[in-house]
Design a protein around this motif. Sequence first.
Motif, mmCIF file in Angstrom:
data_model
loop_
_atom_site.group_PDB
_atom_site.id
_atom_site.type_symbol
_atom_site.label_atom_id
_atom_site.label_comp_id
_atom_site.label_asym_id
_atom_site.label_seq_id
_atom_site.Cartn_x
_atom_site.Cartn_y
_atom_site.Cartn_z
ATOM 1 N N SER A 171 51.482 10.022 -1.035
ATOM 2 C CA SER A 171 52.128 11.308 -0.759
ATOM 3 C C SER A 171 51.961 11.740 0.697
ATOM 4 O O SER A 171 52.077 12.919 1.006
ATOM 5 C CB SER A 171 51.544 12.387 -1.671
ATOM 6 N N GLY A 177 56.215 16.851 -2.321
ATOM 7 C CA GLY A 177 57.026 16.230 -3.359
ATOM 8 C C GLY A 177 58.466 16.696 -3.391
ATOM 9 O O GLY A 177 59.061 16.791 -4.464
ATOM 10 N N SER A 180 60.800 13.916 -4.876
ATOM 11 C CA SER A 180 60.470 13.306 -6.166
ATOM 12 C C SER A 180 61.498 13.619 -7.250
ATOM 13 O O SER A 180 61.686 12.824 -8.181
ATOM 14 C CB SER A 180 59.084 13.766 -6.623
#
Length: 234
Positions: A171, A177, A180
């Motif tokens: 990450s 994120g 994602s």
Amino acid sequence: VKLLIRCAKMSLSFASPTVVSALAAPMALRPAVQSRHLMMSAADGMEGAAHETGFKTWDPLGLADLGSPATLAFFRHAELKHCRVAMAAFTGWLVAVSGVHFPGLCSFSEGVSFEDISKLTPLEQWTAVPMLGKAQILLAIGIIEHQSEWKIKPHYMAVGGQPGNLKGLKSFWDPVGFTSKLSAAKLERQRLSEIKNGRAAMIGIISVLIAHNVPGSIPLPINFPAGASFVLPL
């Protein structure tokens, strides 16, 4: 023998124009086919071609055809690195000239505060950072570079590798994120945006560095601080 030669000449002189044009057609088409072949580039189909270039690869020097597919992958990976560094550098330059800074001291041992550094020009700010602070920044950059080159498999120059992909660093590149939950189509659009913004940032950071020494080189009502365009890393 002379009679045969005369007959041959007569047959050629009375040959049908249709036959002659049919024989000449392949010869006439050959240069066009060759020219189309020469216009093809190894970079055709790569991400980065958009409205600005008519959805075609802009490579007037033919750099994409200098080597193997691994060479082209190296060029794209290097471009993405420069794009990302330029975007960070241009953002940093804007912050530096705005006067925004962290509170407190940058170095407790040398008594250098962030406020003192913020009063300098962008490149002078780097010069004012204590040597230990510079070493920490350069070491962090070196670790990231090493991990991106040796830890991610397959390598971006190998079959199956993807230039610019840092997912192998978990990450690090996207700690929040954001990507994602994006679909494949949105990810493709974001990658194109990254390349386009990065290219603009490379032009931007070079421009502001030039503006230090060439007054009026950028026709904008901005007071670019005078000073050196380059400084030593340490």
